[in-house]
Design an enzyme around this catalytic site. Sequence first.
Site, PDB file in Angstrom:
ATOM      1  CB  SER A 139      -0.781  -0.170   1.137  1.00 16.05           C
ATOM      2  OG  SER A 139      -1.581   0.968   2.113  1.00 16.05           O
ATOM      3  CE1 TYR A 153      -3.698  -1.435   5.516  1.00 14.45           C
ATOM      4  CE2 TYR A 153      -3.668   0.311   4.272  1.00 14.45           C
ATOM      5  CZ  TYR A 153      -3.867  -1.219   4.406  1.00 14.45           C
ATOM      6  OH  TYR A 153      -4.237  -1.435   3.458  1.00 14.45           O
TER       7      TYR A 153
HETATM    8  N1  LIG Z   1      -8.653  -0.682  -1.252  1.00 17.06           N
HETATM    9  C1  LIG Z   1      -7.607  -0.450  -1.268  1.00 17.06           C
HETATM   10  O1  LIG Z   1      -8.005   1.400  -1.123  1.00 17.06           O
HETATM   11  C2  LIG Z   1      -6.529  -0.426  -0.941  1.00 17.06           C
HETATM   12  C3  LIG Z   1      -4.758   0.568  -1.049  1.00 17.06           C
HETATM   13  C4  LIG Z   1      -4.198   0.142  -0.795  1.00 17.06           C
HETATM   14  C5  LIG Z   1      -3.633  -1.232  -0.936  1.00 17.06           C
HETATM   15  N2  LIG Z   1      -4.697  -1.999  -0.358  1.00 17.06           N
HETATM   16  C6  LIG Z   1      -4.596  -3.032  -0.520  1.00 17.06           C
HETATM   17  O2  LIG Z   1      -4.736  -4.684  -1.741  1.00 17.06           O
HETATM   18  C7  LIG Z   1      -5.159  -6.071  -0.397  1.00 17.06           C
HETATM   19  C8  LIG Z   1      -6.965  -5.975  -1.609  1.00 17.06           C
HETATM   20  O3  LIG Z   1      -7.805  -5.044  -1.167  1.00 17.06           O
HETATM   21  P1  LIG Z   1      -9.206  -4.543  -1.661  1.00 17.06           P
HETATM   22  O4  LIG Z   1      -9.277  -3.168  -1.369  1.00 17.06           O
HETATM   23  O5  LIG Z   1      -9.833  -5.517  -2.584  1.00 17.06           O
HETATM   24  O6  LIG Z   1     -10.178  -5.187   0.035  1.00 17.06           O
HETATM   25  P2  LIG Z   1     -10.663  -6.348   0.602  1.00 17.06           P
HETATM   26  O7  LIG Z   1     -12.627  -5.571  -0.547  1.00 17.06           O
HETATM   27  O8  LIG Z   1     -11.217  -5.182   1.624  1.00 17.06           O
HETATM   28  O9  LIG Z   1     -11.200  -7.695  -0.178  1.00 17.06           O
HETATM   29  C9  LIG Z   1     -10.055  -7.918   1.188  1.00 17.06           C
HETATM   30  C10 LIG Z   1      -9.387  -9.544   0.249  1.00 17.06           C
HETATM   31  O10 LIG Z   1      -8.431 -10.151   1.173  1.00 17.06           O
HETATM   32  C11 LIG Z   1      -9.348 -11.433   1.606  1.00 17.06           C
HETATM   33  N3  LIG Z   1      -9.988 -11.737   3.387  1.00 17.06           N
HETATM   34  C12 LIG Z   1      -9.263 -10.718   4.619  1.00 17.06           C
HETATM   35  N4  LIG Z   1      -9.272 -11.786   5.675  1.00 17.06           N
HETATM   36  C13 LIG Z   1      -8.753 -12.792   5.295  1.00 17.06           C
HETATM   37  C14 LIG Z   1      -8.521 -13.803   6.047  1.00 17.06           C
HETATM   38  N5  LIG Z   1      -7.959 -13.991   7.021  1.00 17.06           N
HETATM   39  N6  LIG Z   1      -7.928 -14.679   5.210  1.00 17.06           N
HETATM   40  C15 LIG Z   1      -8.065 -14.978   3.441  1.00 17.06           C
HETATM   41  N7  LIG Z   1      -8.608 -14.020   2.993  1.00 17.06           N
HETATM   42  C16 LIG Z   1      -9.346 -12.516   3.668  1.00 17.06           C
HETATM   43  C17 LIG Z   1     -11.235 -10.960   1.724  1.00 17.06           C
HETATM   44  O11 LIG Z   1     -11.601 -12.136   1.915  1.00 17.06           O
HETATM   45  P3  LIG Z   1     -13.307 -12.227   2.045  1.00 17.06           P
HETATM   46  O12 LIG Z   1     -13.985 -11.589   1.282  1.00 17.06           O
HETATM   47  O13 LIG Z   1     -13.479 -13.459   2.595  1.00 17.06           O
HETATM   48  O14 LIG Z   1     -13.759 -11.770   3.371  1.00 17.06           O
HETATM   49  C18 LIG Z   1     -10.975 -10.053  -0.253  1.00 17.06           C
HETATM   50  O15 LIG Z   1     -11.201 -11.626  -0.718  1.00 17.06           O
HETATM   51  C19 LIG Z   1      -5.054  -5.637   0.099  1.00 17.06           C
HETATM   52  O16 LIG Z   1      -3.766  -6.415   0.843  1.00 17.06           O
HETATM   53  C20 LIG Z   1      -5.765  -4.275   1.397  1.00 17.06           C
HETATM   54  O17 LIG Z   1      -4.259  -4.347   2.660  1.00 17.06           O
HETATM   55  C21 LIG Z   1      -5.804  -2.071  -0.906  1.00 17.06           C
END
Ligand SMILES: NC(=O)c1ccc[n+]([C@@H]2O[C@H](COP(=O)([O-])OP(=O)(O)OC[C@H]3O[C@@H](n4cnc5c(N)ncnc54)[C@H](OP(=O)(O)O)[C@@H]3O)[C@@H](O)[C@H]2O)c1
Length: 237
Positions: A139, A153
């Site tokens: 991130s 975070y």
């Molecule tokens: N969105 C942003 O603004 C942003 C920015 C920077 C970095 N990121 C990073 O990008 C990555 C993906 O984020 P996203 O935005 O796609 O998030 P999201 O929409 O909240 O999706 C999170 C994903 O991670 C899975 N997950 C969470 N906890 C888990 C666990 N204990 N075991 C297995 N799977 C788990 C969730 O599964 P479930 O469906 O089962 O909950 C879901 O598939 C993350 O690492 C996040 O920190 C996101």
Amino acid sequence: MSDFPEGAVALISGASRGIGDHVGAELLRQGWTVSLGMRKPVMPAWAEGHEDRVQLVAYEAGDVTAEARWVSEALGRFGRIDALVANAGIMIPKTVIEAEDDDIDAMMSVNLKAPRRLAKAAWEALAATGRGRVIILASLSGKRVKSAGAGSYSLSKFAAVALAHAIRQAGFDQGIRATAVCPGFVATDMGTTLSGRAPEMMTQPDDLARIIAMLLALPNSASVAEFAINCQLEEFF
Ligand SMILES: NC(=O)c1ccc[n+]([C@@H]2O[C@H](COP(=O)([O-])OP(=O)(O)OC[C@H]3O[C@@H](n4cnc5c(N)ncnc54)[C@H](OP(=O)(O)O)[C@@H]3O)[C@@H](O)[C@H]2O)c1
């Protein structure tokens, strides 16, 4: 997928929704075989008609045995692992003063420890290809502490950036390349909840998927240690 052999296999964690779902769809579209780690495995609509190149695996990042099991299932079915996209992640919006140890432990567990175990479990298979790839979904919160609420975070995401560098160091001679992908706000459940922004005011998850596909396809001689993406102007990113 010009730079990858036919049948190249990528493991993607957190593939149920958000960025992981888009990465799975894009890699499949580009010719990859994908092994999707999900807490509740459900075949995505985009996989219809391509089930021979899609594997669903039950994956809970908090289970310390899950990575070895996943790697063994992927090798059992496809016989190779070319790339990992460690994408599953959680964000607990607490300052470092508000957070309890349990909050920090939870983020370290999913955002840092599970990706490290996944790389460790897949290491021999990645090395065997001579061009293994590891993407750590870190991130911009792994590059700067943007606000007090993002502080806890950020601890886990700075560590995730370090993990990508450490993997690159450990695997370079075996052809393994690792990249810390560092987005700002992305239009997913997480990004929307955190930023309160309209989806069109954030980076789109399918653009991130295209970036990740490009990073995976680059040759060993074009190692990308970090890749920062932002939807807004900041001083450095
Ligand atoms: N969105 C942003 O603004 C942003 C920015 C920077 C970095 N990121 C990073 O990008 C990555 C993906 O984020 P996203 O935005 O796609 O998030 P999201 O929409 O909240 O999706 C999170 C994903 O991670 C899975 N997950 C969470 N906890 C888990 C666990 N204990 N075991 C297995 N799977 C788990 C969730 O599964 P479930 O469906 O089962 O909950 C879901 O598939 C993350 O690492 C996040 O920190 C996101």
